[in-house]
Design an enzyme around this catalytic site. Structure first.
Site, short mmCIF file in Angstrom:
data_model
loop_
_atom_site.label_atom_id
_atom_site.label_comp_id
_atom_site.label_asym_id
_atom_site.label_seq_id
_atom_site.Cartn_x
_atom_site.Cartn_y
_atom_site.Cartn_z
CG ASN A 146 -33.79 -19.45 8.01
OD1 ASN A 146 -34.34 -19.09 6.98
ND2 ASN A 146 -32.59 -19.08 8.33
CD GLU B 48 -28.47 -13.64 3.85
OE1 GLU B 48 -27.44 -14.34 4.06
OE2 GLU B 48 -29.46 -13.66 4.57
CB CYS C 80 -27.68 -17.44 6.85
SG CYS C 80 -28.58 -15.90 6.94
CD GLU D 225 -31.91 -8.78 0.60
OE1 GLU D 225 -32.52 -7.70 0.47
OE2 GLU D 225 -32.16 -9.77 -0.10
#
Ligand code: ADP
Length: 472
Positions: A149, A247, A281, A449
Site C-alpha cells: 500500500n 504493524e 492500516c 515504528e
C-alpha cells in the site's frame, strides 16, 4: 523484456533458481512490471551478505554512518521523479500522494541519520569499586517485510532506523510493488552504504518471506501487513525466540461530538478513510457521531467524498484481489442491512477503481464495522454520551489509531487517553510525522515504528560492569 532483479551485496542480482511474475497496472489493467520471484536460496545469499557486512557497518564511526544515511535521504529526493513513476506504475496512486510518501521516506533517513549522535547508554552509579554502564548494540541482520500500500515509505520506515542503529537489512517488498524498494537499495548503495548492508530479495511471502523469518542468521523481523500473516510469522518466531515488530491492521474510530467544527470534521473524516483509497492500516473507517448532528454530519461527509475523484485524486485498489474483496464487502453490507448513502460500486473504468462509499444505519457488531475492509468504505455509527463513544471505539479487535473532534478541551484529552490505540488525533486526522511513534495495541500489533522509540526495537541493551581495583 526487462526483469526486475534482487539487490544483493551492492548489485542487481538474478535469481538462483526462480521464476518471474508479470504484474498488472492497477490504474489501467494493462501489463505491469516483470519481477523475479526468488526462493530460499536467494534469501540465504542475501542474509549471508548482510551477516558478512554487519561488523564493518556496526563499527564504522557513528558520524560517518549518519552522513551516509543523510546522503540516502538526499538521494531519495534527487530521484523523486524516478521513484514517483515507479510507485505510480505499481500502485496507481495519485501523483501528489506518491510524492508525499516518497518525501516521507527521505524524512525517515534524514531523521535517523541525526539520531546516530544519541548516547549509546548510561553510566550507573552503584558502588565506588564498580564502573557499570549500559551499551545499546545492534541486533545484526534485520528482515523487513512490507506490503503493497505504501511500498517505498514503509520500507524506509523500518530500514532507516534499523540501519541507523547499526544493523544490516534484508528487505522483501510485496511482489506486486517491488520497484521502489529495489530503487531504494540502489540509491543507498550509491550514497555509500557498504555492499551487503542493504539487500532486497523479491518474491512471494510464502516462499521468500517465510525463508527470511526462518533464517537462523536473521535476528529480528519488522513486518507490516495483514493479521493472518502476522500470526503466521509469530508462530515461526515463537520457535526461534525471534523478536518482531508487527504493524498490522486497524478499524480505527473517529469520534465527532456535537460541539465540533462540523464542516472541518466532515472533510477530515473523509480524508481519514479515502486517502490512498482506504488502503492504509491507520485509516479512520468508523465514524462515531453524536446523535444530534448525525444527519448534518452525514450529509457533509457525503458531500466531501466528491473531492475524491477516481483516476484523479482517488487511486485504484492496488491489487485485483483487493478490488474483489471490497466488492464482497458491499454484499456483506447489504445482507447486514446497512444503509448505503453513497458509492457502493466499482467505477466504470479499466483500472481497479472503487467509489468512495458511506454506510449509515450501522451497528458496531456488524462485520462491516468490525473487519478491516482496506478500501474507501466508511461506516457511520451514532452515540449519545461520551462514555458510549469511548466504549464503541474500544469495542474492536484492533487498536491502531483514533480521532476525536470536540471544542471541549478537557473532553478531548479525556477521550484521547481513554481510546485503546497507539496514537490519537485531536481535532485533525492523522497528523503523523517521523518523530511521532507509531504502532498498535491488540490485533493491530506490537512494537513501535518511527520516533526515537523505534531505535530501541532495532537494538538490545547490554550491561557491563568493571571492577575498579583499590589504589595502592
Ligand atoms: P496484504 O494483505 O497487505 O498483502 P500480507 O500480510 O499478505 O498483507 O503481505 C504483506 C507482506 O508479507 C508481503 O510482502 C507478503 O509477500 C508477505 N507475506 C505474505 N505471507 C507471508 C508469510 N507466510 N511469511 C512471511 N511473509 C509473508
Amino acid at each position: 523484456m526487462s526483469v526486475l532483479e534482487h539487490w544483493i551485496d551492492g548489485r542487481s542480482t538474478p535469481t538462483v533458481d526462480g521464476t518471474t511474475r508479470v504484474g498488472t497496472a492497477p490504474a489501467t489493467g494493462a501489463e505491469g512490471a516483470t519481477v523475479t520471484l526468488g526462493t530460499a536460496a536467494d534469501v540465504d545469499h542475501a542474509v549471508r551478505a548482510a551477516d558478512a557486512a554487519k561488523h564493518g557497518w556496526r563499527h564504522i564511526a557513528s558520524t560517518e554512518r549518519g552522513r551516509i544515511l543523510a546522503r540516502v535521504a538526499d538521494g531519495i529526493v534527487a530521484a523523486m521523479d524516478e521513484l514517483a513513476a515507479a510507485e505510480i506504475a505499481d500502485t496507481g496512486k495519485p501523483d501528489a500522494l506518491a510524492r508525499a510518501e516518497i518525501q516521507g521516506a527521505a524524512d525517515y533517513f534524514e531523521f535517523y541519520a541525526s539520531l546516530v549522535h544519541l548516547p549509546a547508554g548510561d553510566v550507573l552509579d552503584i558502588r565506588p569499586d564498580l564502573h557499570v554502564y549500559t551499551l545499546r548494540e545492534p541486533l545484526g541482520v534485520i528482515g523487513v517485510i512490507t506490503p503493497w500500500n505504501l511500498p517505498l515509505n514503509q520500507a524506509a520506515r523500518a530500514c532507516a532506523p534499523a540501519l541507523a542503529a547499526g544493523n544490516t537489512v534484508v528487505a522483501k517488498p510485496a511482489e506486486t510493488t517491488s520497484r521502489a524498494t529495489v530503487a531504494l537499495a540502489r540509491i543507498a548503495t550509491e550514497a555509500g552504504v557498504p555492499d551487503g548492508v542493504f539487500n532486497v530479495v523479491l518474491g512471494r511471502g510464502a516462499e521468500v518471506g517465510t525463508a527470511i523469518v526462518r533464517h537462523p542468521l536473521v535476528r529480528k523481523v519488522a513486518f507490516t501487513g495483514s493479521v493472518p500473516t502476522g500470526q503466521e510469522i509469530g508462530r515461526i518466531a515463537a520457535e526461534r525466540i525471534l523478536p518482531l515488530t508487527l504493524e498490522l491492521g486497524g478499524k480505527s474510530a473517529n469520534i465527532v461530538f456535537d460541539d465540533a467544527d462540523l464542516a472541518f470534521a466532515a472533510s477530515e473524516a473523509v480524508r481519514a478513510f479515502a486517502t490512498n483509497a482506504g488502503q492504509v492500516c491507520s485509516s479512520g473507517t468508523r465514524l462515531l457521531v453524536q446523535r444530534g448532528i448525525e444527519t448534518d454530519l452525514t450529509r457533509a461527509v457525503i458531500e466531501a467524498t466528491r473531492q475524491y475523484r477516481p483516476g484523479d485524486t482517488l487511486g485504484p485498489m492496488i491489487t485485483r484481489g483487493q478490488y474483489e474483496t471490497v466488492q464482497e464487502y458491499f454484499e456483506v453490507a447489504e445482507q447486514e442491512g446497512a444503509v448505503l448513502r453513497t458509492g457502493g460500486a466499482v467505477v466504470d473504468a479499466d483500472g481497479f477503481y472503487i467509489e468512495p462509499t458511506v454506510y449509515s444505519g450501522v451497528t458496531n457488531d456488524m462485520r462491516i464495522a468490525r473487519e478491516e475492509i482496506f478500501g474507501p468504505v466508511l461506516v457511520i455509527i451514532p452515540f449519545d454520551t461520551e462514555e458510549e463513544a469511548v466504549a464503541l471505539a474500544n469495542d474492536s479487535d484492533f487498536g491502531l489509531v483514533g480521532g476525536v473532534f470536540t471544542a471541549d478541551i478537557s473532553r478531548a484529552f479525556r477521550v484521547a487517553e481513554a481510546i485503546e490505540a497507539g496514537q490519537v488525533y485531536i481535532n485533525s486526522w492523522s497528523t503523523q510525522s517521523v518523530q511521532m511513534p507509531f504502532g498498535g495495541h491488540k490485533a493491530s500489533g506490537y512494537g513501535r515504528e518511527k520516533g526515537i522509540e523505534a531505535l530501541a526495537h532495532y537494538s538490545h541493551l547490554k550491561s557491563i560492569s568493571v571492577r575498579i581495583a583499590p589504589g595502592r
